[in-house]
Scaffold this motif. Structure first.
Motif, short mmCIF file in Angstrom:
data_model
loop_
_atom_site.label_atom_id
_atom_site.label_comp_id
_atom_site.label_asym_id
_atom_site.label_seq_id
_atom_site.Cartn_x
_atom_site.Cartn_y
_atom_site.Cartn_z
N GLU A 101 0.81 -1.20 0.00
CA GLU A 101 0.00 0.00 0.00
C GLU A 101 0.85 1.26 0.00
N ALA A 137 -9.07 -0.31 -5.77
CA ALA A 137 -9.17 0.73 -4.75
C ALA A 137 -7.87 0.93 -3.99
N TRP A 140 -6.80 4.29 -4.55
CA TRP A 140 -7.76 5.35 -4.27
C TRP A 140 -7.38 6.10 -3.00
N ASP A 142 -7.85 7.75 0.79
CA ASP A 142 -8.32 7.21 2.07
C ASP A 142 -9.44 8.09 2.62
N LYS A 240 -11.67 3.13 1.40
CA LYS A 240 -11.20 3.76 0.16
C LYS A 240 -12.35 4.50 -0.53
#
Length: 371
Positions: A101, A137, A140, A142, A240
């Motif tokens: 991430e 996502a 995407w 937060d 997300k």
């Protein structure tokens, strides 16, 4: 030659002798040299102690090294190849590869309607540590960071400041209805309800009934995202978010804010026996919110009139109207989770934001192509 001339000659000659001139060895050096000569004569010193290893010994050592590398080289090369492809396999993840991430670059904010669904991503299984693995996502924004209001301008009789306030009120409604932890835990979304125009009595009656006695005609999921805390828990503290917000002049001396956002919720079961599996539910919402000029229309200042609200839910049980979202898990859990009717609609991609939600109508609950 006189004595003085001879002394001067000897002194000048001594001064000109370089340091590299041969010198007589000391008594200790002569003793060590004699001892080594006697040991060599008796055969007590190894072969080549004067000149270094023999050619035969050098070749023998090189052969042993080649054999050692032949034995160790192939496994080491294979291990390095595996680590290069999957560095997260190393204990402790020294290169930070497991934190995918953090390594993935976020997408820029959405400024226009997409023309197609997001591309395919690596089919990875979500985990408690990486709940968005294998999902578009992952890139995407937060939570509330993904709800960005456009720059305000004056609209009709409304000033730039009034339009800015309308945009911020719309943003807050989206947060309270879809991201607030209390709302997601199934609690009453008091802040979101308080933001609505009290003169919209039909809408408020429908929502209040849906929250207290949900059924097919009174479903709180039409406006709010909620999970049953007795069965499910949110994995981590990130939801997300992706979407956009626009505005235009309305028909009632007003500005109409259009909001179109998709929220991705990773959840796990509460029961310990199956708490490691992660499922994702994807909810897309499209709303038209109107803010009329209070000098021209009888409205409650600071409240929102809801003109339209559509939703599309991916990966939740069909025909279950208890007021909560029920994502499907691949394995059975100890908790008695409602399953609902089997999906009967067409297969669709819940991440596809190019579709117009107003065309959905009352279509049957369909199958999602991915979660």
């Amino acid at each position: 030659m006189s004595d003085e001339e001879w002394a001067k000659f000897v002194q000048d000659s001594a001064r000109g002798i370089p340091d590299s001139a041969p010198k007589e060895p000391s008594a200790r050096a002569r003793m060590v040299t004699e001892r080594l000569r006697q040991q060599e004569a008796r055969g007590e010193l190894p072969e080549g102690w004067r000149s270094g290893p023999s050619l035969r010994e050098t070749q023998r050592r090189a052969t042993r090294k080649r054999r050692l590398w032949a034995i160790l080289g192939l496994p080491v090369a294979a291990l390095l190849a595996v680590v290069a492809m999957r560095p997260s396999l190393l204990p402790g993840d020294p290169f930070g590869a497991g934190d995918a991430e953090a390594a993935v670059s976020p997408l820029p904010a959405e400024t226009a309607a997409p023309t197609a669904a997001p591309g395919a991503v690596d089919p990875q299984t979500p985990t408690l540590e990486r709940p968005f693995a294998g999902s578009p996502a992952l890139r995407w924004a937060d939570g509330a960071a993904g709800i960005v209001v456009p720059e305000a301008t004056a609209v009709g009789t409304l000033s730039k400041a009034q339009v800015e306030k309308a945009l911020q009120q719309s943003r807050k409604l989206l947060i309270d209805a879809n991201l607030d932890p209390a709302t997601l835990r199934g609690e009453r979304p008091a802040a979101a309800l308080a933001a609505l125009e009290p003169r919209q009595k039909d809408l408020l009656t429908l929502l209040n009934t849906a929250l207290s006695k949900p059924d097919r005609k009174h479903d709180p999921l039409s406006m709010f995202s909620r999970f049953d805390p007795r069965r499910l828990r949110l994995v981590g503290d990130v939801v997300k978010t992706r979407g956009r917000m626009t505005f235009k002049a309305g028909e009632h001396a007003s500005v109409v804010v259009h909001a179109d956002y998709t929220f991705v919720y990773p959840v796990a079961r509460v029961d310990e026996s199956a708490s490691t599996e992660v499922a994702r539910t994807i909810v897309r919402r499209a709303l038209d919110l109107e803010f009329s000029d209070p000098r021209k229309y009888v409205v409650t200042p600071g409240r929102i009139t809801v003109v339209r609200y559509d939703r599309d839910i991916g990966n939740s049980a069909c025909d279950v109207y208890d007021g909560f979202l029920h994502p499907r898990f691949s394995t059975a859990g100890a908790t008695d989770e409602p399953t609902g009717a089997p999906p009967s609609g067409p297969t669709a991609d819940p991440y596809d934001r190019s579709r117009d939600l107003s065309e959905n109508g009352e279509k049957a609950c369909g199958v999602v192509s991915r979660t």
